[in-house]
Design an enzyme around this catalytic site. Sequence first.
Site, PDB file in Angstrom:
ATOM      1  N   ARG A  78     109.178  83.248 -48.421  1.00 31.09           N
ATOM      2  CA  ARG A  78     108.405  84.167 -47.579  1.00 31.09           C
ATOM      3  C   ARG A  78     108.981  84.342 -46.166  1.00 31.09           C
ATOM      4  O   ARG A  78     108.527  85.174 -45.400  1.00 31.09           O
ATOM      5  CB  ARG A  78     106.940  83.698 -47.507  1.00 31.09           C
ATOM      6  CG  ARG A  78     106.200  83.983 -48.814  1.00 31.09           C
ATOM      7  CD  ARG A  78     104.721  83.839 -48.633  1.00 31.09           C
ATOM      8  NE  ARG A  78     104.321  82.444 -48.556  1.00 31.09           N
ATOM      9  CZ  ARG A  78     103.265  82.018 -47.862  1.00 31.09           C
ATOM     10  NH1 ARG A  78     102.524  82.873 -47.185  1.00 31.09           N
ATOM     11  NH2 ARG A  78     102.948  80.744 -47.850  1.00 31.09           N
ATOM     12  N   LYS A  98     114.639  77.603 -44.917  1.00 32.42           N
ATOM     13  CA  LYS A  98     113.466  77.627 -44.037  1.00 32.42           C
ATOM     14  C   LYS A  98     113.479  76.554 -42.965  1.00 32.42           C
ATOM     15  O   LYS A  98     113.194  76.824 -41.793  1.00 32.42           O
ATOM     16  CB  LYS A  98     112.183  77.504 -44.873  1.00 32.42           C
ATOM     17  CG  LYS A  98     110.943  77.423 -44.001  1.00 32.42           C
ATOM     18  CD  LYS A  98     109.674  77.698 -44.762  1.00 32.42           C
ATOM     19  CE  LYS A  98     109.244  76.551 -45.609  1.00 32.42           C
ATOM     20  NZ  LYS A  98     107.904  76.787 -46.191  1.00 32.42           N
ATOM     21  N   GLY A 113     108.422  70.043 -58.022  1.00 31.36           N
ATOM     22  CA  GLY A 113     107.179  69.564 -57.415  1.00 31.36           C
ATOM     23  C   GLY A 113     107.410  68.425 -56.437  1.00 31.36           C
ATOM     24  O   GLY A 113     108.483  67.820 -56.394  1.00 31.36           O
ATOM     25  N   THR A 114     106.370  68.153 -55.651  1.00 30.84           N
ATOM     26  CA  THR A 114     106.523  67.200 -54.551  1.00 30.84           C
ATOM     27  C   THR A 114     106.737  65.754 -55.027  1.00 30.84           C
ATOM     28  O   THR A 114     107.479  65.015 -54.382  1.00 30.84           O
ATOM     29  CB  THR A 114     105.306  67.281 -53.598  1.00 30.84           C
ATOM     30  OG1 THR A 114     104.105  67.368 -54.371  1.00 30.84           O
ATOM     31  CG2 THR A 114     105.382  68.503 -52.709  1.00 30.84           C
ATOM     32  N   GLY A 139     109.659  68.905 -44.132  1.00 35.67           N
ATOM     33  CA  GLY A 139     110.601  69.533 -43.208  1.00 35.67           C
ATOM     34  C   GLY A 139     110.064  70.779 -42.547  1.00 35.67           C
ATOM     35  O   GLY A 139     110.573  71.209 -41.514  1.00 35.67           O
ATOM     36  N   ASN A 174     105.640  79.078 -43.074  1.00 37.90           N
ATOM     37  CA  ASN A 174     106.050  79.734 -44.316  1.00 37.90           C
ATOM     38  C   ASN A 174     106.534  81.155 -44.091  1.00 37.90           C
ATOM     39  O   ASN A 174     107.204  81.723 -44.938  1.00 37.90           O
ATOM     40  CB  ASN A 174     104.878  79.770 -45.303  1.00 37.90           C
ATOM     41  CG  ASN A 174     104.441  78.368 -45.669  1.00 37.90           C
ATOM     42  OD1 ASN A 174     105.202  77.623 -46.276  1.00 37.90           O
ATOM     43  ND2 ASN A 174     103.245  77.996 -45.264  1.00 37.90           N
ATOM     44  N   LYS A 212     129.645  75.409 -16.449  1.00 34.00           N
ATOM     45  CA  LYS A 212     129.843  74.896 -17.813  1.00 34.00           C
ATOM     46  C   LYS A 212     130.806  73.719 -17.800  1.00 34.00           C
ATOM     47  O   LYS A 212     131.849  73.795 -17.139  1.00 34.00           O
ATOM     48  CB  LYS A 212     130.417  76.008 -18.696  1.00 34.00           C
ATOM     49  CG  LYS A 212     130.637  75.587 -20.130  1.00 34.00           C
ATOM     50  CD  LYS A 212     131.848  76.213 -20.778  1.00 34.00           C
ATOM     51  CE  LYS A 212     133.142  75.550 -20.340  1.00 34.00           C
ATOM     52  NZ  LYS A 212     134.322  75.913 -21.140  1.00 34.00           N
ATOM     53  N   SER A 236     139.677  82.289   2.178  1.00 32.53           N
ATOM     54  CA  SER A 236     138.913  83.261   1.391  1.00 32.53           C
ATOM     55  C   SER A 236     139.850  84.238   0.700  1.00 32.53           C
ATOM     56  O   SER A 236     140.858  84.647   1.279  1.00 32.53           O
ATOM     57  CB  SER A 236     137.991  84.055   2.311  1.00 32.53           C
ATOM     58  OG  SER A 236     137.079  83.180   2.902  1.00 32.53           O
ATOM     59  N   ARG A 293     147.150  84.785  -0.417  1.00 30.44           N
ATOM     60  CA  ARG A 293     146.665  86.170  -0.353  1.00 30.44           C
ATOM     61  C   ARG A 293     147.649  86.944   0.506  1.00 30.44           C
ATOM     62  O   ARG A 293     148.435  86.361   1.265  1.00 30.44           O
ATOM     63  CB  ARG A 293     145.266  86.223   0.266  1.00 30.44           C
ATOM     64  CG  ARG A 293     145.248  85.712   1.679  1.00 30.44           C
ATOM     65  CD  ARG A 293     143.860  85.481   2.222  1.00 30.44           C
ATOM     66  NE  ARG A 293     143.936  85.165   3.641  1.00 30.44           N
ATOM     67  CZ  ARG A 293     142.990  84.535   4.323  1.00 30.44           C
ATOM     68  NH1 ARG A 293     141.889  84.155   3.717  1.00 30.44           N
ATOM     69  NH2 ARG A 293     143.134  84.305   5.603  1.00 30.44           N
TER      70      ARG A 293
END
Length: 449
Positions: free
Chosen positions: A15, A22, A80-81, A104, A226, A333, A405, A422
């Site tokens: 779903r 999921k 099944g579970t 989960g 779900n 970073k 600068s 520069r």
Amino acid sequence: MQVALVILAAGQGSRMNSDLPKVLHKVAAAPLLHHAMSAGRSLDPALTVVVTGHGAEQVESSARAFDPDVATVRQEEQKGTAHAVLQAAAPLEGFGGDALVLYGDTPFIRSETLEKMLAARRRHAVVVLGFHAADPGRYGRLIADGDALHRIVEFKDASPEERAITLCNSGVVCADASTLMRLCAAVGNANASGEYYLTDIVELARAEGLSAGLVLCDESETLGVNTRTELARAEGLFQARARAEALENGTTLTAPETVFFALDTHIGRDAIIGPAVIFGPGVTIESGAEVKGFCHLEGCHISRGADVGPFARLRPGAELAEDVHVGNFVEIKNSILGEGVKVGHLTYLGDADVGEGTNIGAGTVTCNYDGVMKHRTTIGKRVFIGSDTMLVAPVTVGNDAMTGSGSVITEDVPAEAVALGRARQVNKAGLATKLFERLKAIKAAKNKG
Ligand code: UD1
Ligand code: MG
């Protein structure tokens, strides 16, 4: 008593309408699976087993990313579970403690609730976590008398009288590991779904003369995901809970409803978080630090007395020592900033080490990428980096040095030197007046024509 976790994560989750398994969909920047593993982690489990099926490889690698010691087992067919729990028999072989079965896709079970279940194990061989449902829907119903549990009946198999019961099964179960395996092995599939129901172990235990008990929790803890709608609701619930916890723990949130936390966000007392701050995974903020509005933080550490933002972005590996100042439109970073470093405005620091007391001028960029490889920039202590300096890595600037600068720094700068990279300035006397006149004349001629 040692505890093992068995986390069921084999289901498809059709779903969700997704290619992603999921349990790998995220709430608070972490896969649902990590939420379940994180709730169980506080019990200090001796062993964690994740049962995988749909998207097994992806789910297994995500489980290992959270806990490298996790054991994973595959349930090739979802029968099944109880059948899912049985898959954990091999890793649990010889384990003498309790096993706790978690799901989960049920991210919000509190550690305190799990601890209550372990405590209830002193009175009962099998302990089931239940809740009173506002709308019991298709949940399994608990037939109980006080904290004594008689039976669990699945919705599909329930009589109209049983369906009227609002005491429901969360699915979470705790029992001695070998008892759990023995009972699961005895479960049959003669029911409306033809599945092996974990819930049947309650009756099987009682038939052996063992007692089954009940622990209750709030319905919000058992919320399963779900659908995408439930995923969005889960995000909202997580954030509401995280904001309330942050406030209780002594963090100031100027506009709590606009702050988004990750599952593993850690914030110290007396930290101040402004509006619209977004936490990705792996952020720690020490006491007394301040994050101003509209910052995006991920995988970073902000020490005591530091202030960040507004509008700053800290990415993985950004380490800010005490009293660092990071201002607006700064991105950092994989960089370590020493005590008292100032990076006030419009700057990118990537793959850099910056010594204590250094000032980084506005518009500075560490040019860390040559198109193929990344390189580091090393800046010493008490350095003054002039505004708009391009530091072309790999490059080192020594202690107490300066850059002019607008410099493009391609060679190392010795300690205490000034580096100027520069073009030299030339002034042409009176030329501006002549240029203005010429331009005005051109404009006037155009307007006439
Ligand atoms: C289950 C319980 C029900 C409870 C409900 C709570 C049983 C028989 N029923 O029903 O009483 O009210 O949870 O949400 O246990 N899974 C596997 N392998 C399988 C089947 C399931 O790993 O073969 C996993 C699923 O991925 C899911 C969990 O187990 O995470 C529960 O399975 P699900 O099919 O959702 O059970 P429910 O029908 O909801
Ligand atoms: Mg379910």
